[in-house]
Design a protein around this motif. Structure first.
Motif, PDB file in Angstrom:
ATOM      1  N   VAL A   1     -18.275  23.996  -0.443  1.00 25.19           N
ATOM      2  CA  VAL A   1     -18.645  24.643  -1.703  1.00 25.19           C
ATOM      3  C   VAL A   1     -17.944  25.986  -1.799  1.00 25.19           C
ATOM      4  N   GLN A   2     -17.398  26.227  -2.970  1.00 24.79           N
ATOM      5  CA  GLN A   2     -16.784  27.539  -3.216  1.00 24.79           C
ATOM      6  C   GLN A   2     -17.181  28.037  -4.602  1.00 24.79           C
ATOM      7  N   LEU A   3     -17.442  29.325  -4.665  1.00 21.08           N
ATOM      8  CA  LEU A   3     -17.712  29.991  -5.925  1.00 21.08           C
ATOM      9  C   LEU A   3     -16.676  31.088  -6.102  1.00 21.08           C
ATOM     10  N   GLN A   4     -16.076  31.127  -7.277  1.00 14.09           N
ATOM     11  CA  GLN A   4     -15.032  32.116  -7.556  1.00 14.09           C
ATOM     12  C   GLN A   4     -15.451  32.931  -8.774  1.00 14.09           C
ATOM     13  N   ALA A   5     -15.785  34.189  -8.540  1.00 13.96           N
ATOM     14  CA  ALA A   5     -16.213  35.077  -9.627  1.00 13.96           C
ATOM     15  C   ALA A   5     -15.037  35.907 -10.118  1.00 13.96           C
ATOM     16  N   SER A   6     -15.028  36.157 -11.407  1.00 14.22           N
ATOM     17  CA  SER A   6     -13.976  36.983 -11.993  1.00 14.22           C
ATOM     18  C   SER A   6     -14.481  37.593 -13.287  1.00 14.22           C
ATOM     19  N   GLY A   7     -13.680  38.504 -13.834  1.00 12.37           N
ATOM     20  CA  GLY A   7     -13.993  39.067 -15.136  1.00 12.37           C
ATOM     21  C   GLY A   7     -14.434  40.504 -15.140  1.00 12.37           C
ATOM     22  N   GLY A   8     -14.611  41.078 -13.973  1.00  9.57           N
ATOM     23  CA  GLY A   8     -15.012  42.476 -13.921  1.00  9.57           C
ATOM     24  C   GLY A   8     -13.900  43.391 -14.395  1.00  9.57           C
ATOM     25  N   GLY A   9     -14.246  44.647 -14.573  1.00  5.43           N
ATOM     26  CA  GLY A   9     -13.256  45.615 -15.010  1.00  5.43           C
ATOM     27  C   GLY A   9     -13.902  46.910 -15.422  1.00  5.43           C
ATOM     28  N   LEU A  10     -13.104  47.752 -16.047  1.00  3.53           N
ATOM     29  CA  LEU A  10     -13.565  49.053 -16.524  1.00  3.53           C
ATOM     30  C   LEU A  10     -13.762  48.973 -18.035  1.00  3.53           C
ATOM     31  N   VAL A  11     -14.922  49.420 -18.479  1.00  4.76           N
ATOM     32  CA  VAL A  11     -15.239  49.368 -19.894  1.00  4.76           C
ATOM     33  C   VAL A  11     -16.044  50.603 -20.266  1.00  4.76           C
ATOM     34  N   GLN A  12     -15.914  51.034 -21.498  1.00  7.24           N
ATOM     35  CA  GLN A  12     -16.705  52.169 -21.953  1.00  7.24           C
ATOM     36  C   GLN A  12     -18.121  51.732 -22.287  1.00  7.24           C
ATOM     37  N   ALA A  13     -19.031  52.658 -22.223  1.00 10.44           N
ATOM     38  CA  ALA A  13     -20.416  52.367 -22.594  1.00 10.44           C
ATOM     39  C   ALA A  13     -20.461  51.794 -24.007  1.00 10.44           C
ATOM     40  N   GLY A  14     -21.264  50.763 -24.171  1.00 11.48           N
ATOM     41  CA  GLY A  14     -21.361  50.067 -25.442  1.00 11.48           C
ATOM     42  C   GLY A  14     -20.425  48.883 -25.559  1.00 11.48           C
ATOM     43  N   GLY A  15     -19.513  48.765 -24.625  1.00  9.86           N
ATOM     44  CA  GLY A  15     -18.549  47.682 -24.647  1.00  9.86           C
ATOM     45  C   GLY A  15     -19.093  46.396 -24.048  1.00  9.86           C
ATOM     46  N   SER A  16     -18.210  45.409 -23.938  1.00  6.84           N
ATOM     47  CA  SER A  16     -18.602  44.086 -23.459  1.00  6.84           C
ATOM     48  C   SER A  16     -17.628  43.581 -22.404  1.00  6.84           C
ATOM     49  N   LEU A  17     -18.140  42.746 -21.550  1.00  9.36           N
ATOM     50  CA  LEU A  17     -17.338  42.001 -20.585  1.00  9.36           C
ATOM     51  C   LEU A  17     -17.951  40.619 -20.429  1.00  9.36           C
ATOM     52  N   ARG A  18     -17.129  39.657 -20.048  1.00  7.89           N
ATOM     53  CA  ARG A  18     -17.646  38.337 -19.712  1.00  7.89           C
ATOM     54  C   ARG A  18     -17.209  37.969 -18.298  1.00  7.89           C
ATOM     55  N   LEU A  19     -18.192  37.751 -17.465  1.00  7.34           N
ATOM     56  CA  LEU A  19     -17.929  37.315 -16.097  1.00  7.34           C
ATOM     57  C   LEU A  19     -17.920  35.794 -16.041  1.00  7.34           C
ATOM     58  N   SER A  20     -17.082  35.258 -15.180  1.00  7.97           N
ATOM     59  CA  SER A  20     -16.999  33.819 -14.981  1.00  7.97           C
ATOM     60  C   SER A  20     -17.219  33.494 -13.517  1.00  7.97           C
ATOM     61  N   CYS A  21     -17.877  32.375 -13.268  1.00  7.74           N
ATOM     62  CA  CYS A  21     -18.082  31.888 -11.901  1.00  7.74           C
ATOM     63  C   CYS A  21     -17.715  30.413 -11.890  1.00  7.74           C
ATOM     64  N   VAL A  22     -16.593  30.101 -11.273  1.00 14.83           N
ATOM     65  CA  VAL A  22     -16.142  28.717 -11.170  1.00 14.83           C
ATOM     66  C   VAL A  22     -16.627  28.140  -9.854  1.00 14.83           C
ATOM     67  N   ALA A  23     -17.314  27.026  -9.932  1.00 16.71           N
ATOM     68  CA  ALA A  23     -17.878  26.394  -8.744  1.00 16.71           C
ATOM     69  C   ALA A  23     -17.124  25.121  -8.410  1.00 16.71           C
ATOM     70  N   SER A  24     -16.887  24.922  -7.144  1.00 14.89           N
ATOM     71  CA  SER A  24     -16.295  23.668  -6.691  1.00 14.89           C
ATOM     72  C   SER A  24     -17.124  23.143  -5.529  1.00 14.89           C
ATOM     73  N   GLY A  25     -17.264  21.826  -5.474  1.00 21.78           N
ATOM     74  CA  GLY A  25     -17.995  21.222  -4.385  1.00 21.78           C
ATOM     75  C   GLY A  25     -19.484  21.083  -4.612  1.00 21.78           C
ATOM     76  N   LEU A  26     -19.951  21.418  -5.812  1.00 27.97           N
ATOM     77  CA  LEU A  26     -21.359  21.220  -6.118  1.00 27.97           C
ATOM     78  C   LEU A  26     -21.501  20.827  -7.582  1.00 27.97           C
ATOM     79  N   SER A  27     -22.667  20.251  -7.861  1.00 28.15           N
ATOM     80  CA  SER A  27     -22.963  19.821  -9.228  1.00 28.15           C
ATOM     81  C   SER A  27     -23.979  20.760  -9.846  1.00 28.15           C
TER      82      SER A  27
END
Length: 124
Positions: A1-27
């Motif tokens: 099983v592997q989980l791969q997180a991404s999407g972090g970064g620097l943003v100003q207050a009030g802004g938005s980000l979307r994090l992603s977690c891709v999973a392999s080896g599990l349902s």
């Protein structure tokens, strides 16, 4: 099983980000997927978790109304949409997987698999 997180970064207050977690080896049918965050020197705390099979979408109070967790089974990916970000949201964010439960799984030690962290920095 592997989980791969991404999407972090620097943003100003009030802004938005979307994090992603891709999973392999599990349902996604048999696992609860969660997002945790950790400040330096502090414990890793759950902020949201989801289990589509159990119909669970849990949020800690501090992010309710601002963050949305969702999943795409076809892509084996769980997302965390973060809106109206605040400086206090600054942390390293981790995704994790635990065997499915009928109740939200909130304790870090109940999670079996972890992705690497992704840093979210919110400037004021």
């Amino acid at each position: 099983v592997q989980l791969q997180a991404s999407g972090g970064g620097l943003v100003q207050a009030g802004g938005s980000l979307r994090l992603s977690c891709v999973a392999s080896g599990l349902s996604f049918d048999t696992y609860t997927i969660a997002w945790f965050r950790q400040d330096p020197g502090k414990e890793r705390d759950v902020i949201s978790c989801t289990s589509t099979t159990a119909g669970i979408a849990y949020y800690v109070n501090s992010v309710k109304g601002r963050f949305t967790i969702s999943s795409d089974s076809a892509k084996n990916t769980v997302y965390l949409q973060m809106n109206s970000l605040k400086p206090e949201d600054t942390a390293v964010y981790y995704c994790a997987a635990a065997e499915i439960s009928l109740e939200p799984t909130l304790a870090a030690n109940e999670y079996d698999y972890w992705g690497q962290g992704t840093l979210v920095t919110v400037s004021s």
